[in-house]
Design a protein around this motif. Structure first.
Motif, PDB file in Angstrom:
ATOM      1  N   PHE A 138       0.837  -1.207   0.000  1.00 37.28           N
ATOM      2  CA  PHE A 138       0.000   0.000   0.000  1.00 37.28           C
ATOM      3  C   PHE A 138       0.872   1.258   0.000  1.00 37.28           C
ATOM      4  O   PHE A 138       0.601   2.212  -0.743  1.00 37.28           O
ATOM      5  N   ILE A 139       1.924   1.273   0.813  1.00 39.82           N
ATOM      6  CA  ILE A 139       2.817   2.432   0.855  1.00 39.82           C
ATOM      7  C   ILE A 139       3.512   2.633  -0.497  1.00 39.82           C
ATOM      8  O   ILE A 139       3.606   3.760  -1.014  1.00 39.82           O
ATOM      9  N   CYS A 140       3.983   1.538  -1.089  1.00 43.18           N
ATOM     10  CA  CYS A 140       4.628   1.637  -2.399  1.00 43.18           C
ATOM     11  C   CYS A 140       3.638   2.065  -3.472  1.00 43.18           C
ATOM     12  O   CYS A 140       3.999   2.779  -4.420  1.00 43.18           O
ATOM     13  N   GLY A 141       2.386   1.653  -3.330  1.00 44.30           N
ATOM     14  CA  GLY A 141       1.361   2.070  -4.277  1.00 44.30           C
ATOM     15  C   GLY A 141       1.105   3.564  -4.217  1.00 44.30           C
ATOM     16  O   GLY A 141       0.944   4.229  -5.246  1.00 44.30           O
ATOM     17  N   GLU A 147       5.055   9.309  -8.034  1.00 45.28           N
ATOM     18  CA  GLU A 147       6.248   9.247  -8.881  1.00 45.28           C
ATOM     19  C   GLU A 147       5.912   8.526 -10.183  1.00 45.28           C
ATOM     20  O   GLU A 147       5.239   7.496 -10.177  1.00 45.28           O
ATOM     21  N   TYR A 148       6.413   9.047 -11.313  1.00 46.89           N
ATOM     22  CA  TYR A 148       6.043   8.506 -12.616  1.00 46.89           C
ATOM     23  C   TYR A 148       6.959   7.369 -13.084  1.00 46.89           C
ATOM     24  O   TYR A 148       6.659   6.733 -14.084  1.00 46.89           O
ATOM     25  N   ARG A 149       8.050   7.131 -12.401  1.00 48.30           N
ATOM     26  CA  ARG A 149       8.989   6.134 -12.895  1.00 48.30           C
ATOM     27  C   ARG A 149       8.335   4.753 -12.874  1.00 48.30           C
ATOM     28  O   ARG A 149       7.764   4.329 -11.869  1.00 48.30           O
ATOM     29  N   TYR A 150       8.462   4.036 -13.987  1.00 45.82           N
ATOM     30  CA  TYR A 150       7.765   2.754 -14.149  1.00 45.82           C
ATOM     31  C   TYR A 150       8.298   1.675 -13.212  1.00 45.82           C
ATOM     32  O   TYR A 150       7.585   0.726 -12.870  1.00 45.82           O
ATOM     33  N   THR A 151       9.559   1.793 -12.777  1.00 40.54           N
ATOM     34  CA  THR A 151      10.135   0.755 -11.913  1.00 40.54           C
ATOM     35  C   THR A 151       9.438   0.699 -10.559  1.00 40.54           C
ATOM     36  O   THR A 151       9.346  -0.380  -9.954  1.00 40.54           O
ATOM     37  N   TYR A 152       8.936   1.826 -10.063  1.00 42.73           N
ATOM     38  CA  TYR A 152       8.212   1.826  -8.797  1.00 42.73           C
ATOM     39  C   TYR A 152       6.915   1.024  -8.907  1.00 42.73           C
ATOM     40  O   TYR A 152       6.538   0.299  -7.983  1.00 42.73           O
ATOM     41  N   LYS A 153       6.249   1.154 -10.031  1.00 37.16           N
ATOM     42  CA  LYS A 153       5.004   0.410 -10.231  1.00 37.16           C
ATOM     43  C   LYS A 153       5.283  -1.085 -10.331  1.00 37.16           C
ATOM     44  O   LYS A 153       4.524  -1.909  -9.809  1.00 37.16           O
ATOM     45  N   MET A 158       5.339  -6.546  -7.759  1.00 31.37           N
ATOM     46  CA  MET A 158       6.040  -7.698  -7.195  1.00 31.37           C
ATOM     47  C   MET A 158       5.687  -7.897  -5.723  1.00 31.37           C
ATOM     48  O   MET A 158       5.515  -9.029  -5.256  1.00 31.37           O
ATOM     49  N   ILE A 159       5.563  -6.798  -4.981  1.00 34.20           N
ATOM     50  CA  ILE A 159       5.197  -6.917  -3.565  1.00 34.20           C
ATOM     51  C   ILE A 159       3.778  -7.466  -3.424  1.00 34.20           C
ATOM     52  O   ILE A 159       3.491  -8.267  -2.522  1.00 34.20           O
ATOM     53  N   TYR A 160       2.883  -7.057  -4.324  1.00 36.71           N
ATOM     54  CA  TYR A 160       1.530  -7.616  -4.307  1.00 36.71           C
ATOM     55  C   TYR A 160       1.559  -9.126  -4.556  1.00 36.71           C
ATOM     56  O   TYR A 160       0.800  -9.892  -3.934  1.00 36.71           O
ATOM     57  N   ILE A 161       2.428  -9.574  -5.453  1.00 33.81           N
ATOM     58  CA  ILE A 161       2.546 -11.005  -5.712  1.00 33.81           C
ATOM     59  C   ILE A 161       3.044 -11.739  -4.475  1.00 33.81           C
ATOM     60  O   ILE A 161       2.541 -12.823  -4.117  1.00 33.81           O
ATOM     61  N   LEU A 162       4.023 -11.163  -3.776  1.00 33.80           N
ATOM     62  CA  LEU A 162       4.537 -11.784  -2.555  1.00 33.80           C
ATOM     63  C   LEU A 162       3.464 -11.838  -1.470  1.00 33.80           C
ATOM     64  O   LEU A 162       3.360 -12.831  -0.737  1.00 33.80           O
TER      65      LEU A 162
END
Length: 248
Positions: A138-141, A147-153, A158-162
């Motif tokens: 949730f925090i990363c979301g 932030e627009y950088r695609y790597t954050y998304k 990946m965290i959602y998958i974990l």
């Protein structure tokens, strides 16, 4: 001729800007909806975690549980604790008892009992890991929206998958506990006993599906776009510029 070409170029640029803006706003709206669903699923799992209505077990007539010192008729099991309905004697009043799962191994415990305790500990550990991962996702979301950088998304996906995987482990271990008890522990799960999965078990699968879908949605929103069109996509393009680390 040059004026006509200039007008066509201007129209194409305006159309491109409008399309780019629509894509950015659509992705932001998707991520906001995902975060709202994440909060809802977190609350749902937290309530289910404190409930014992994951599995309902119906025992045969006259079954006496040494652990609870009761003639048990029915029991409900959850991730944290269990509740049993029984009576001290066959003619006494029915009473309901709730207690935490046994999570200690004694010297006199059999190998099957040690395995059962290990499964309970695994289930509790992964449920705690799941809660922690959902909070981090949730925090990363939230950060991915700012932030627009695609790597954050993609990291958020990946965290959602974990988080979904940890919940899946918790659900599967709970199912394995009853399969193990029915095969190895007749004093816990006697013959002719029947069990069924209750509402919290179903809700856990719903949360798992939501988390898995959220990961796919964040991966979809992380699609990298090149070029600068308007203010919003220009920021996105600048954020997604390749980083030159130089030669070491």
């Amino acid at each position: 001729m040059n004026n006509r070409q200039g007008k066509n170029s201007m129209i194409t640029t305006v159309t491109t800007v409008s399309a780019a803006t629509a894509v950015v706003q659509r992705n932001l709206q998707i991520m906001r909806i995902i975060l709202a669903l994440t909060v809802l699923s977190f609350i749902t799992f937290s309530i289910a975690l404190t409930s014992s209505y994951w599995v309902i077990v119906t025992y045969p007539t006259g079954f006496y549980s040494i652990q609870h010192n009761l003639y048990i008729v029915r029991a409900t099991y959850g991730v944290i604790w269990e509740c049993v309905l029984g009576q001290r004697t066959k003619v006494s009043m029915y009473e309901n008892r709730c207690d935490y799962h046994q999570n200690q191994v004694y010297n006199a415990s059999s190998s099957a009992e040690r395995t059962l305790v290990g499964m309970v500990r695994t289930m509790l550990s992964f449920s705690a890991i799941h809660i922690l991962l959902v909070i981090i996702a949730f925090i990363c979301g939230l950060y991915s929206i700012r932030e627009y950088r695609y790597t954050y998304k993609r990291l958020t996906g990946m965290i959602y998958i974990l988080a979904a995987a940890s919940l899946l482990v918790c659900i599967e271990v709970l199912s394995t506990i009853f399969r193990h008890a029915s095969e190895q522990l007749p004093e816990v799960y006697p013959r002719d006993s029947k069990h069924s999965f209750a509402v919290c078990y179903v809700l856990a699968w719903v949360v798992f599906i939501q988390l898995l879908g959220s990961s796919f949605a964040f991966f979809f929103c992380s699609k990298k776009r090149k070029g600068t069109f308007d203010e919003a996509t220009e920021e996105e393009a600048l954020a997604n510029l390749p980083v030159d680390l130089g030669r070491l």
